[in-house]
Design a protein around this motif. Structure first.
Motif, PDB file in Angstrom:
ATOM      1  N   PRO A   1     -12.845   0.341 -62.176  1.00  0.00           N
ATOM      2  CA  PRO A   1     -14.360   0.098 -62.694  1.00  0.00           C
ATOM      3  C   PRO A   1     -14.453  -0.931 -63.719  1.00  0.00           C
ATOM      4  O   PRO A   1     -14.861  -0.868 -64.684  1.00  0.00           O
ATOM      5  N   ALA A   2     -14.391  -2.233 -63.200  1.00  0.00           N
ATOM      6  CA  ALA A   2     -14.432  -3.451 -63.954  1.00  0.00           C
ATOM      7  C   ALA A   2     -14.376  -4.651 -63.226  1.00  0.00           C
ATOM      8  O   ALA A   2     -14.413  -4.772 -61.842  1.00  0.00           O
ATOM      9  N   ARG A   3     -14.835  -5.629 -63.793  1.00  0.00           N
ATOM     10  CA  ARG A   3     -15.037  -6.943 -63.062  1.00  0.00           C
ATOM     11  C   ARG A   3     -13.516  -7.810 -63.081  1.00  0.00           C
ATOM     12  O   ARG A   3     -13.230  -8.417 -61.977  1.00  0.00           O
ATOM     13  N   TYR A   4     -12.916  -7.347 -64.088  1.00  0.00           N
ATOM     14  CA  TYR A   4     -11.267  -8.010 -64.046  1.00  0.00           C
ATOM     15  C   TYR A   4     -10.592  -6.981 -65.016  1.00  0.00           C
ATOM     16  O   TYR A   4     -11.139  -6.363 -65.852  1.00  0.00           O
ATOM     17  N   CYS A   5      -9.315  -7.007 -64.604  1.00  0.00           N
ATOM     18  CA  CYS A   5      -8.265  -6.222 -65.368  1.00  0.00           C
ATOM     19  C   CYS A   5      -7.030  -6.714 -65.072  1.00  0.00           C
ATOM     20  O   CYS A   5      -6.500  -7.181 -64.198  1.00  0.00           O
ATOM     21  N   ARG A   6      -6.478  -6.948 -66.301  1.00  0.00           N
ATOM     22  CA  ARG A   6      -5.157  -7.162 -66.695  1.00  0.00           C
ATOM     23  C   ARG A   6      -4.505  -6.491 -67.686  1.00  0.00           C
ATOM     24  O   ARG A   6      -4.950  -6.205 -68.819  1.00  0.00           O
ATOM     25  N   LEU A   7      -3.199  -5.921 -67.426  1.00  0.00           N
ATOM     26  CA  LEU A   7      -2.526  -5.022 -68.280  1.00  0.00           C
ATOM     27  C   LEU A   7      -1.155  -4.787 -67.949  1.00  0.00           C
ATOM     28  O   LEU A   7      -0.562  -5.062 -66.935  1.00  0.00           O
ATOM     29  N   PRO A   8      -0.363  -4.225 -68.969  1.00  0.00           N
ATOM     30  CA  PRO A   8       1.048  -4.033 -68.957  1.00  0.00           C
ATOM     31  C   PRO A   8       1.048  -2.730 -67.928  1.00  0.00           C
ATOM     32  O   PRO A   8       0.386  -2.124 -67.943  1.00  0.00           O
ATOM     33  N   TYR A   9       2.367  -2.676 -67.425  1.00  0.00           N
ATOM     34  CA  TYR A   9       2.922  -1.525 -66.673  1.00  0.00           C
ATOM     35  C   TYR A   9       3.181  -0.520 -67.876  1.00  0.00           C
ATOM     36  O   TYR A   9       4.206  -0.658 -68.466  1.00  0.00           O
ATOM     37  N   PHE A  10       2.554   0.701 -67.881  1.00  0.00           N
ATOM     38  CA  PHE A  10       3.094   1.648 -68.779  1.00  0.00           C
ATOM     39  C   PHE A  10       3.872   2.911 -67.920  1.00  0.00           C
ATOM     40  O   PHE A  10       3.752   2.998 -66.746  1.00  0.00           O
ATOM     41  N   ASP A  11       4.758   3.693 -68.838  1.00  0.00           N
ATOM     42  CA  ASP A  11       5.665   4.385 -68.218  1.00  0.00           C
ATOM     43  C   ASP A  11       5.242   5.809 -68.333  1.00  0.00           C
ATOM     44  O   ASP A  11       5.582   6.908 -67.633  1.00  0.00           O
ATOM     45  N   SER A  12       3.972   6.168 -69.431  1.00  0.00           N
ATOM     46  CA  SER A  12       3.516   7.290 -69.427  1.00  0.00           C
ATOM     47  C   SER A  12       2.080   7.090 -70.001  1.00  0.00           C
ATOM     48  O   SER A  12       1.604   6.102 -70.532  1.00  0.00           O
ATOM     49  N   ILE A  13       1.129   7.977 -69.521  1.00  0.00           N
ATOM     50  CA  ILE A  13      -0.230   8.051 -69.726  1.00  0.00           C
ATOM     51  C   ILE A  13      -0.794   9.341 -70.523  1.00  0.00           C
ATOM     52  O   ILE A  13      -0.587  10.445 -69.950  1.00  0.00           O
ATOM     53  N   THR A  14      -1.278   9.121 -71.838  1.00  0.00           N
ATOM     54  CA  THR A  14      -2.031  10.308 -72.300  1.00  0.00           C
ATOM     55  C   THR A  14      -3.293  10.213 -72.777  1.00  0.00           C
ATOM     56  O   THR A  14      -3.547   9.112 -73.444  1.00  0.00           O
ATOM     57  N   VAL A  15      -4.216  10.904 -72.571  1.00  0.00           N
ATOM     58  CA  VAL A  15      -5.423  10.662 -73.108  1.00  0.00           C
ATOM     59  C   VAL A  15      -5.978  12.160 -73.793  1.00  0.00           C
ATOM     60  O   VAL A  15      -6.242  13.163 -73.050  1.00  0.00           O
ATOM     61  N   ILE A  16      -6.126  12.210 -74.936  1.00  0.00           N
ATOM     62  CA  ILE A  16      -6.393  13.340 -75.816  1.00  0.00           C
ATOM     63  C   ILE A  16      -7.858  13.399 -76.332  1.00  0.00           C
ATOM     64  O   ILE A  16      -8.021  12.523 -77.324  1.00  0.00           O
ATOM     65  N   ILE A  17      -9.076  13.951 -75.500  1.00  0.00           N
ATOM     66  CA  ILE A  17     -10.378  13.789 -76.296  1.00  0.00           C
ATOM     67  C   ILE A  17     -10.914  14.945 -76.513  1.00  0.00           C
ATOM     68  O   ILE A  17     -11.366  15.508 -77.531  1.00  0.00           O
ATOM     69  N   ASN A  18     -10.833  16.013 -75.546  1.00  0.00           N
ATOM     70  CA  ASN A  18     -11.503  17.378 -75.572  1.00  0.00           C
ATOM     71  C   ASN A  18     -10.575  18.395 -76.270  1.00  0.00           C
ATOM     72  O   ASN A  18     -10.345  19.359 -75.465  1.00  0.00           O
ATOM     73  N   LEU A  19      -9.690  18.166 -77.165  1.00  0.00           N
ATOM     74  CA  LEU A  19      -8.774  19.119 -77.775  1.00  0.00           C
ATOM     75  C   LEU A  19      -9.559  20.362 -78.295  1.00  0.00           C
ATOM     76  O   LEU A  19     -10.585  20.258 -79.051  1.00  0.00           O
ATOM     77  N   SER A  20      -8.879  21.420 -77.953  1.00  0.00           N
ATOM     78  CA  SER A  20      -9.171  22.642 -78.455  1.00  0.00           C
ATOM     79  C   SER A  20      -8.007  23.488 -78.790  1.00  0.00           C
ATOM     80  O   SER A  20      -6.674  22.904 -78.615  1.00  0.00           O
ATOM     81  N   ASP A  21      -8.194  24.586 -79.657  1.00  0.00           N
ATOM     82  CA  ASP A  21      -7.165  25.367 -79.996  1.00  0.00           C
ATOM     83  C   ASP A  21      -6.408  25.998 -78.923  1.00  0.00           C
ATOM     84  O   ASP A  21      -6.886  26.209 -77.732  1.00  0.00           O
TER      85      ASP A  21
ATOM     86  N   PHE B   1      -0.760  -6.607 -63.059  1.00  0.00           N
ATOM     87  CA  PHE B   1      -0.049  -6.191 -64.186  1.00  0.00           C
ATOM     88  C   PHE B   1       0.844  -7.342 -64.570  1.00  0.00           C
ATOM     89  O   PHE B   1       1.370  -8.149 -64.126  1.00  0.00           O
ATOM     90  N   ALA B   2       0.755  -7.536 -66.018  1.00  0.00           N
ATOM     91  CA  ALA B   2       1.483  -8.703 -66.556  1.00  0.00           C
ATOM     92  C   ALA B   2       1.835  -8.163 -68.201  1.00  0.00           C
ATOM     93  O   ALA B   2       1.236  -7.367 -68.505  1.00  0.00           O
ATOM     94  N   GLU B   3       3.031  -8.896 -68.514  1.00  0.00           N
ATOM     95  CA  GLU B   3       3.340  -8.367 -69.986  1.00  0.00           C
ATOM     96  C   GLU B   3       2.292  -8.939 -70.902  1.00  0.00           C
ATOM     97  O   GLU B   3       1.696  -9.975 -70.621  1.00  0.00           O
ATOM     98  N   GLY B   4       2.365  -8.511 -71.878  1.00  0.00           N
ATOM     99  CA  GLY B   4       1.194  -8.968 -73.084  1.00  0.00           C
ATOM    100  C   GLY B   4       0.308  -7.978 -73.282  1.00  0.00           C
ATOM    101  O   GLY B   4       0.479  -6.539 -72.898  1.00  0.00           O
ATOM    102  N   GLY B   5      -0.776  -8.626 -73.665  1.00  0.00           N
ATOM    103  CA  GLY B   5      -1.896  -7.655 -73.912  1.00  0.00           C
ATOM    104  C   GLY B   5      -2.684  -7.227 -72.842  1.00  0.00           C
ATOM    105  O   GLY B   5      -2.360  -7.115 -71.599  1.00  0.00           O
ATOM    106  N   LEU B   6      -3.788  -6.212 -73.341  1.00  0.00           N
ATOM    107  CA  LEU B   6      -4.733  -5.700 -72.297  1.00  0.00           C
ATOM    108  C   LEU B   6      -5.902  -6.475 -72.220  1.00  0.00           C
ATOM    109  O   LEU B   6      -6.627  -6.885 -73.219  1.00  0.00           O
ATOM    110  N   GLN B   7      -6.361  -6.837 -71.070  1.00  0.00           N
ATOM    111  CA  GLN B   7      -7.765  -7.585 -70.923  1.00  0.00           C
ATOM    112  C   GLN B   7      -8.608  -6.858 -69.836  1.00  0.00           C
ATOM    113  O   GLN B   7      -8.307  -6.661 -68.641  1.00  0.00           O
ATOM    114  N   LEU B   8      -9.769  -6.250 -70.386  1.00  0.00           N
ATOM    115  CA  LEU B   8     -10.719  -5.887 -69.376  1.00  0.00           C
ATOM    116  C   LEU B   8     -12.195  -6.646 -69.483  1.00  0.00           C
ATOM    117  O   LEU B   8     -12.605  -6.859 -70.657  1.00  0.00           O
TER     118      LEU B   8
END
Length: 427
Positions: free
Chosen positions: A280-300, A219-226
């Motif tokens: 699942p990656a060889r390397y991962c650097r990312l910021p720490y987030f306070d919330s995570i939302t993933v909307i893909i299979n949205l329906s009525d 975890f580090a400030e700045g961008g995301l690298q995968l």
């Protein structure tokens, strides 16, 4: 716990089996709890990493607690009756011996049950005898010390030897009955079982990481690298690299090119990183987030009378409100505003993406088929899933590349399936 709206990632259905080497349903439940309940602070994430690392660095990841599911269930049933009248015998050994011999109805079943208990506890004792609590984080290590002391109370190794020599007599039986009847309280037994389940769950996580070559993120400030990230549920995944320093990432590509799968792979990396588990990656650097939302299979939402478009708006509103309150949000929106007409979708997509771009510290990924957005959003970081045409047929490469895709294959697929000719036939 951190707020996460990630139903579309199918954590329990697709990810939990990748880690699950547990031997009983209670340890499996403890494993699911770790994966489904995200820590509420970055420090807690690192504590989870440290615990898993203890199993890996000290070789416990290559061990296994051997027992059968049937033995476990029988022994657990025995413990469930602690402090029950079923176990009561007089404290005087002479009287207790007479009681045991007199109760013919229970004598043989009790002997068999107690022998099974001793043999099971022997396996536990021998395994945990090799486990050094000092090699684990302090709190977990203290739990292991208590568990080892608890196991030693049964003298299971010595009693098991006598069982194998057919010398499991009344004295040993009364010793175990006295433990169950007087020296062990039900709540104390439950506490030690919970430690056992937790140990199996964390061991399982560590083993899953080694088996699938997952890596701990930084975890580090700045961008995301995968580097070489992928969807772990695929048998032959195409691995991709991603490095972004902007707030919004726009993803394009034709139908069937793999946009949704890539979005899920990215979401899984972010989610598992915040669960304190390898990704699942060889390397991962990312910021720490306070919330995570993933909307893909949205329906009525028929229950509340919400259309597909209204559901899109509600999810977007929730994320924007969180980001507006100062939270650092990670959110994925697959084909945002596909529930409305093209003109409206184009207008509000431009407004939405430009607005999201102002929430520095957050990271939003939006996939779209609206190629008309390209000249309207020159400042937005755009990526696409590569696809080639060969002999008028699409070749899906599943490679993530920077830039915009202008490839349209809907008409090609439509014609390839012979629909124009079918639609021209008379009824």
């Amino acid at each position: 716990m951190m707020k996460a709206n990630v139903t579309d990632l199918e954590i329990e259905q697709q990810l939990l089996p990748l880690f699950d080497t547990t031997g009983n349903p209670f340890a499996r439940r403890a494993l699911a709890h770790v994966l489904l309940e995200l820590p509420s602070a970055q420090e807690a994430v690192y504590e989870r990493q440290q615990l898993i690392q203890s199993f890996i660095n000290n070789g416990y990841v290559y061990t296994k607690i051997e027992y059968s599911k049937q033995d476990f269930e029988e022994v657990l049933h025995t413990f469930s009756r602690i402090n029950d009248q079923y176990y009561y015998y007089d404290s005087n050994q002479v009287i207790a011996t007479v009681q045991l011999l007199w109760r013919r109805r229970y004598r043989h079943s009790m002997r068999s049950r107690l022998a099974q208990l001793a043999l099971f506890m022997e396996k536990m004792d021998l395994y945990f005898e090799q486990v050094d609590p000092a090699l684990f984080p302090v709190v977990f290590g203290e739990r292991l010390v208590a568990l080892k002391q608890y196991l030693s109370m049964f003298h299971a190794v010595d009693i098991a030897k006598r069982i194998r020599k057919d010398r499991f007599g009344v004295k040993d039986q009364l010793f175990l009955l006295d433990l169950l009847n007087r020296r062990i309280a039900a709540n104390a037994a439950n506490m030690h079982w919970e430690t056992f389940y937790a140990y199996e769950a964390w061991l399982s996580l560590a083993q899953g990481m080694i088996k699938h070559a997952f890596v701990f993120p930084t975890f580090a400030e700045g961008g995301l690298q995968l580097k070489d990230f992928y969807h772990p549920a695929l048998k032959h995944p195409v691995k991709n690299d991603l490095e972004v320093n902007d707030t919004v990432m726009l993803l394009t590509g034709p139908n069937m090119s793999g946009k949704s799968t890539l979005l899920k792979a990215l979401g899984i990396c972010i989610y598992l990183a915040h669960a304190g588990v390898g990704v699942p990656a060889r390397y991962c650097r990312l910021p720490y987030f306070d919330s995570i939302t993933v909307i893909i299979n949205l329906s009525d939402d028929l229950k509340h009378g919400y259309s597909h478009f209204m559901m899109e708006v509600q999810h977007l509103k929730n994320v924007v409100q969180e980001a507006g309150s100062g939270k650092r949000c990670f959110a994925v929106f697959d084909e945002l505003f596909r529930g409305t007409n093209v003109d409206d979708a184009l207008d509000i997509s431009q407004q939405t993406i430009s607005g999201l771009n102002r929430f520095r510290g957050s990271f939003f990924v939006v996939s779209t088929h609206l190629y008309q957005l390209q000249p309207l959003l020159p400042e937005i970081n755009a990526w696409y899933i590569d696809c080639k045409l060969k002999d008028h047929s699409p070749q899906f490469l599943y490679r993530l590349k920077p830039g915009w895709s202008d490839l349209k294959i809907g008409r090609i697929i439509f014609e390839k399936e012979g629909l124009p000719a079918l639609l021209q036939k008379n009824g």
